[in-house]
Scaffold this active site. Structure first.
Site, short mmCIF file in Angstrom:
data_model
loop_
_atom_site.label_atom_id
_atom_site.label_comp_id
_atom_site.label_asym_id
_atom_site.label_seq_id
_atom_site.Cartn_x
_atom_site.Cartn_y
_atom_site.Cartn_z
N TRP A 1 -1.64 -1.54 0.47
CA TRP A 1 -0.31 -0.85 0.97
C TRP A 1 0.31 -0.35 -0.25
O TRP A 1 0.34 -0.76 -1.27
CB TRP A 1 0.57 -2.02 1.62
CG TRP A 1 1.93 -1.40 1.96
CD1 TRP A 1 2.06 -0.69 3.24
CD2 TRP A 1 2.91 -1.31 1.30
NE1 TRP A 1 3.39 -0.01 2.97
CE2 TRP A 1 4.08 -0.54 1.93
CE3 TRP A 1 3.29 -1.96 0.00
CZ2 TRP A 1 5.36 -0.36 1.44
CZ3 TRP A 1 4.67 -1.88 -0.49
CH2 TRP A 1 5.52 -0.83 0.30
N ASP B 1 -3.83 -16.04 -5.53
CA ASP B 1 -3.20 -14.92 -4.50
C ASP B 1 -2.06 -15.66 -3.96
O ASP B 1 -2.06 -16.86 -3.14
CB ASP B 1 -4.20 -14.54 -3.69
CG ASP B 1 -4.00 -13.30 -3.00
OD1 ASP B 1 -2.53 -12.91 -3.04
OD2 ASP B 1 -4.50 -12.73 -2.63
N PHE C 1 6.11 -4.98 -5.43
CA PHE C 1 5.02 -5.31 -4.60
C PHE C 1 3.75 -5.57 -5.54
O PHE C 1 3.17 -6.52 -5.48
CB PHE C 1 4.66 -4.48 -3.59
CG PHE C 1 3.62 -4.75 -2.76
CD1 PHE C 1 4.02 -6.01 -1.76
CD2 PHE C 1 2.63 -4.12 -2.37
CE1 PHE C 1 3.01 -6.38 -0.87
CE2 PHE C 1 1.65 -4.74 -1.58
CZ PHE C 1 1.67 -5.60 -0.54
N LEU C 2 3.87 -4.85 -6.60
CA LEU C 2 2.73 -4.77 -7.73
C LEU C 2 3.00 -6.06 -8.48
O LEU C 2 2.00 -6.92 -8.60
CB LEU C 2 2.97 -3.71 -8.65
CG LEU C 2 2.21 -2.48 -8.10
CD1 LEU C 2 2.55 -1.40 -9.23
CD2 LEU C 2 0.66 -2.72 -8.15
N ALA C 3 4.22 -6.56 -8.78
CA ALA C 3 4.45 -7.67 -9.44
C ALA C 3 3.99 -8.90 -8.52
O ALA C 3 3.45 -9.89 -9.24
CB ALA C 3 5.97 -7.86 -9.96
N ILE C 4 4.17 -9.05 -7.42
CA ILE C 4 3.94 -9.96 -6.60
C ILE C 4 2.28 -10.24 -6.49
O ILE C 4 1.94 -11.41 -6.55
CB ILE C 4 4.48 -10.10 -5.26
CG1 ILE C 4 5.81 -10.06 -5.23
CG2 ILE C 4 3.90 -11.08 -4.24
CD1 ILE C 4 6.73 -9.72 -3.95
N GLN C 5 1.68 -9.12 -6.57
CA GLN C 5 0.25 -9.28 -6.07
C GLN C 5 -0.35 -9.48 -7.52
O GLN C 5 -1.41 -10.11 -7.29
CB GLN C 5 -0.32 -7.55 -6.14
CG GLN C 5 0.18 -7.06 -4.79
CD GLN C 5 -0.64 -5.79 -4.79
OE1 GLN C 5 -1.67 -5.44 -4.36
NE2 GLN C 5 0.45 -4.49 -4.63
N HIS D 1 -3.98 -11.32 -6.34
CA HIS D 1 -4.30 -10.62 -5.38
C HIS D 1 -5.26 -9.15 -5.61
O HIS D 1 -5.60 -8.46 -4.73
CB HIS D 1 -2.84 -10.20 -4.50
CG HIS D 1 -2.85 -9.34 -3.52
ND1 HIS D 1 -3.43 -10.11 -2.13
CD2 HIS D 1 -2.86 -8.14 -2.92
CE1 HIS D 1 -3.52 -9.27 -1.12
NE2 HIS D 1 -3.01 -8.04 -1.54
N SER E 1 -6.88 -5.73 0.74
CA SER E 1 -5.44 -6.11 1.13
C SER E 1 -5.30 -5.28 2.48
O SER E 1 -5.95 -5.74 3.71
CB SER E 1 -4.41 -5.57 0.18
OG SER E 1 -3.02 -6.04 0.40
N LEU E 2 -4.44 -4.46 2.59
CA LEU E 2 -4.21 -3.75 3.92
C LEU E 2 -5.66 -2.83 4.26
O LEU E 2 -6.16 -2.88 5.62
CB LEU E 2 -3.28 -2.49 3.88
CG LEU E 2 -2.96 -1.52 5.18
CD1 LEU E 2 -2.86 -2.16 6.30
CD2 LEU E 2 -1.95 -0.66 4.82
#
Length: 283
Positions: free
Chosen positions: A42, A228, A164-168, A256, A104-105
């Site tokens: 995503w 992850d 979102f990149l940081a969380i991944q 992730h 992922s997605l």
């Protein structure tokens, strides 16, 4: 509702699907060997695989296809942005007898394709799940986090992507480097369509394939990162119970995006999986 009306509705649905499939998706192919197709996650595009492909292209003919509404396919959108539509559109552009690998997605799409496409040689999921959102007895993404992303998209999509990149990358020893590199790689491609961003989050929030993945007949490989936070390692055993036919590999120091933090190791795992398919064919 009469029989004639039902027939007309079905005919209209088939026309919509045919129209979606006829929309030409852009793809890129490099390397030689058996076909391997990569599908991104995503908010991303195929640029995310730019530094990973060289680890594969001397062994595979690697094809990347931007998901509808993303990257070079930003202007190609289905009438309804859902998992079934993405599956149908990607299926129309797959090389024959390919291994499909989804991150992922993209992993949701890969699993859906594995249920529909009998000519696939195999399916690989990278940091993916049959259900991404947490629920009773099921580890996953906090639904409130997805709601936050949906809300933030209205104001600043780039800031949402960066978060979102940081969380991944969270948990990876090379997190800062991974974030910087993947951001650089995806900016070489067009920005995603707003409908795809919202639709993709909708799929991550709503898709639940847990009752279906056990019916996947194609040889399957699932690659996870122990660190992850989006596909928690605490849920891996549950997925194995639902899909016991699949092979599972957990990289202890990855998060992730294992293909970004551990490209050689991830490539070797995929190569070994492909080699096992070749041995089964010879047998």
């Amino acid at each position: 509702m009469g029989r004639d009306t039902l027939i007309k509705i079905r005919e209209q649905e088939m026309l919509v699907i045919a129209s979606q499939n006829s929309q030409r998706l852009v793809s890129r192919t490099v390397g030689t060997g058996n076909d391997l197709v990569l599908l991104h996650g995503w908010g991303m595009n195929s640029g995310a695989f730019s530094s990973f492909i060289p680890f594969l292209s001397s062994h595979f003919r690697v094809t990347t296809i931007d998901l509808p509404g993303f990257g070079e396919n930003a202007t190609v959108l289905p009438a309804r942005y859902d998992l079934a539509s993405l599956t149908a559109m990607i299926a129309a552009h797959l090389p024959a007898h390919a291994i499909i690998a989804g991150w992922s997605l993209g992993g949701l799409v890969a699993q859906s394709l594995a249920l529909e496409e009998t000519e696939l040689r195999g399916v690989v999921t990278l940091a993916s799940s049959p259900k991404f959102v947490a629920g009773p007895g099921w580890p996953g993404i906090d639904p409130a986090l997805l709601d936050e992303f949906k809300s933030q998209l209205k104001d600043d999509y780039q800031k949402t992507i960066d978060r979102f990149l940081a969380i991944q990358a969270m948990g990876s020893d090379s997190a800062r480097h991974d974030i910087k590199r993947i951001r650089q790689q995806i900016t070489d491609y067009p920005a995603p369509a707003e409908a795809a961003l919202h639709g993709g989050l909708g799929i991550l929030g709503d898709a639940d394939m847990r009752e279906r993945i056990g019916r996947i007949q194609r040889p399957s490989l699932r690659i996870y990162g122990r660190r992850d936070t989006l596909v928690p390692s605490s849920g891996i055993d549950r997925i194995c119970e639902l899909h016991p036919q699949s092979d599972t590999v957990v990289l202890p120091h990855a998060s992730h995006a294992p293909f970004m933090s551990h490209p050689q190791q991830t490539a070797n795992i995929i190569l070994n999986f492909a080699a096992s398919l070749d041995q089964k064919t010879l047998a």
